[in-house]
Design a protein around this motif. Sequence first.
Motif, PDB file in Angstrom:
ATOM      1  N   THR A   1       0.803  -1.230   0.000  1.00  0.00           N
ATOM      2  CA  THR A   1       0.000   0.000   0.000  1.00  0.00           C
ATOM      3  C   THR A   1       0.834   1.278   0.000  1.00  0.00           C
ATOM      4  OG1 THR A   1      -1.740  -1.179   1.189  1.00  0.00           O
ATOM      5  CG2 THR A   1      -1.873   1.228   1.167  1.00  0.00           C
ATOM      6  N   HIS A   2       1.663   1.456   1.022  1.00  0.00           N
ATOM      7  CA  HIS A   2       2.360   2.731   1.175  1.00  0.00           C
ATOM      8  C   HIS A   2       3.455   2.931   0.128  1.00  0.00           C
ATOM      9  CE1 HIS A   2      -0.044   3.262   4.636  1.00  0.00           C
ATOM     10  NE2 HIS A   2       0.587   2.392   5.397  1.00  0.00           N
ATOM     11  N   GLN A   3       4.096   1.837  -0.283  1.00  0.00           N
ATOM     12  CA  GLN A   3       5.145   1.951  -1.294  1.00  0.00           C
ATOM     13  C   GLN A   3       4.558   2.365  -2.639  1.00  0.00           C
ATOM     14  OE1 GLN A   3       8.535   1.579  -0.618  1.00  0.00           O
ATOM     15  NE2 GLN A   3       8.619   2.581  -2.621  1.00  0.00           N
TER      16      GLN A   3
ATOM     17  N   LYS B   1       0.797  13.867  -7.977  1.00  0.00           N
ATOM     18  CA  LYS B   1      -0.485  14.015  -7.293  1.00  0.00           C
ATOM     19  C   LYS B   1      -0.286  13.852  -5.789  1.00  0.00           C
ATOM     20  CE  LYS B   1      -3.341  12.243 -11.104  1.00  0.00           C
ATOM     21  NZ  LYS B   1      -4.225  13.401 -11.289  1.00  0.00           N
ATOM     22  N   GLN B   2      -0.995  14.662  -5.029  1.00  0.00           N
ATOM     23  CA  GLN B   2      -0.889  14.588  -3.569  1.00  0.00           C
ATOM     24  C   GLN B   2      -1.657  13.385  -3.037  1.00  0.00           C
ATOM     25  OE1 GLN B   2      -2.396  18.038  -1.530  1.00  0.00           O
ATOM     26  NE2 GLN B   2      -2.005  17.210   0.500  1.00  0.00           N
ATOM     27  N   ILE B   3      -1.083  12.732  -2.022  1.00  0.00           N
ATOM     28  CA  ILE B   3      -1.760  11.611  -1.371  1.00  0.00           C
ATOM     29  C   ILE B   3      -2.781  12.152  -0.372  1.00  0.00           C
ATOM     30  CG2 ILE B   3      -1.474   9.562   0.068  1.00  0.00           C
ATOM     31  CD1 ILE B   3       1.392   9.366  -0.973  1.00  0.00           C
ATOM     32  N   LEU B   4      -4.043  11.847  -0.597  1.00  0.00           N
ATOM     33  CA  LEU B   4      -5.095  12.272   0.340  1.00  0.00           C
ATOM     34  C   LEU B   4      -5.263  11.271   1.469  1.00  0.00           C
ATOM     35  CD1 LEU B   4      -7.898  13.572  -2.071  1.00  0.00           C
ATOM     36  CD2 LEU B   4      -6.178  14.898  -0.835  1.00  0.00           C
ATOM     37  N   SER B   5      -5.127  10.000   1.157  1.00  0.00           N
ATOM     38  CA  SER B   5      -5.208   8.966   2.190  1.00  0.00           C
ATOM     39  C   SER B   5      -4.503   7.720   1.688  1.00  0.00           C
ATOM     40  CB  SER B   5      -6.660   8.637   2.547  1.00  0.00           C
ATOM     41  OG  SER B   5      -7.327   8.054   1.449  1.00  0.00           O
ATOM     42  N   SER B   6      -3.994   6.946   2.616  1.00  0.00           N
ATOM     43  CA  SER B   6      -3.354   5.673   2.285  1.00  0.00           C
ATOM     44  C   SER B   6      -3.531   4.761   3.488  1.00  0.00           C
ATOM     45  CB  SER B   6      -1.872   5.883   1.960  1.00  0.00           C
ATOM     46  OG  SER B   6      -1.267   4.676   1.558  1.00  0.00           O
ATOM     47  N   ASP B   7      -4.473   3.831   3.385  1.00  0.00           N
ATOM     48  CA  ASP B   7      -4.847   3.004   4.522  1.00  0.00           C
ATOM     49  C   ASP B   7      -4.975   1.548   4.124  1.00  0.00           C
ATOM     50  OD1 ASP B   7      -5.509   5.317   6.357  1.00  0.00           O
ATOM     51  OD2 ASP B   7      -7.004   5.677   4.792  1.00  0.00           O
ATOM     52  N   ILE B   8      -4.832   0.693   5.110  1.00  0.00           N
ATOM     53  CA  ILE B   8      -5.156  -0.722   4.947  1.00  0.00           C
ATOM     54  C   ILE B   8      -6.521  -0.914   5.588  1.00  0.00           C
ATOM     55  CG2 ILE B   8      -4.473  -3.076   5.479  1.00  0.00           C
ATOM     56  CD1 ILE B   8      -1.563  -1.997   5.644  1.00  0.00           C
TER      57      ILE B   8
END
Length: 302
Positions: free
Chosen positions: A223-225, A236-243
């Motif tokens: 996910t985060h990578q 592009k800006q990351i708005l959210s990154s979740d599992i």
Amino acid sequence: MSFLFAYPVSRSRSTATASTICAQCRRSFQTNAVRYSGHNRWSKIKHEKGAADKKKTSQRSTFSKHLTLYSKLYGADPSLNSQLAAMIATAKKAGMPKANIDVAIARGQGKSSSGAGLEAATLEIMMSPSVALVVDIETDSKQRALHELRSIIKKHNGTVTPTAFLFARLGRTVLQQNNKDNGNSGSGDDFDEILMQALDAGAEDVEQDEDGNVVLWTQPNMTHQVAQNLSKELDKQILSSDIIWSCTSDKVKLDDAEATEGIAKLLASLRDYPDVQGIYGNPERGAVSEEIWSAVEENLDA
């Protein structure tokens, strides 16, 4: 020489005067219904204050998520992390306390504000009518958090029971559309090109939400990578990154207003608990009003 003459007051006149005064006294002590004109005004003020407090809490929750995310992705040092520095400035300007900011940044590093390591835990809940919930927790005291959350669940007539089998664990990243995109896949970056780049980077699926933002679906360990790589490549800006826990079963329609309000109250109480990081469920709107449903929807992460 002047003379003062005292004229005697008759007994009958004195008695009449006293009677008049007593009558006035009796009239002044009569009780009548009192109308408090400020009652409706106070109710209005209380309602407006409640709405303002709710908005402030929601705003701080959003800031906390972004602070934690940018700390996790790019490090906890604002001097080396421009996105974190910008978010700190925005949160401070909005009146978010420094202590809350520090807690959110530390959480991104897997620590509490005191430096203690955080433990991950999950609570699985069932609510009538057959609404399944999964709650993700990060805490410096797993035993305390689970005990307190179970008490909250019991208070709202929920049952702690296995529900995770109704969900799948997936990575979800949302990249903000560029201003030039205007929410349309045909303008700005070509969506087919984005799709190919995302798949090459390790994403399993790509879509656009109703605002035109790019939504990437990945395996949890990627996910985060994938988020970091594509954020740079696509600018592009990351708005959210979740599992997250994504529902794989049929959704449960909410048709009963009273039951839905009960679910909404539980979700609000869970959301207020500081160690709760995500709440996922399988409900969808049925015959209930938009107002009642929104109280449920606003406290669900998926």
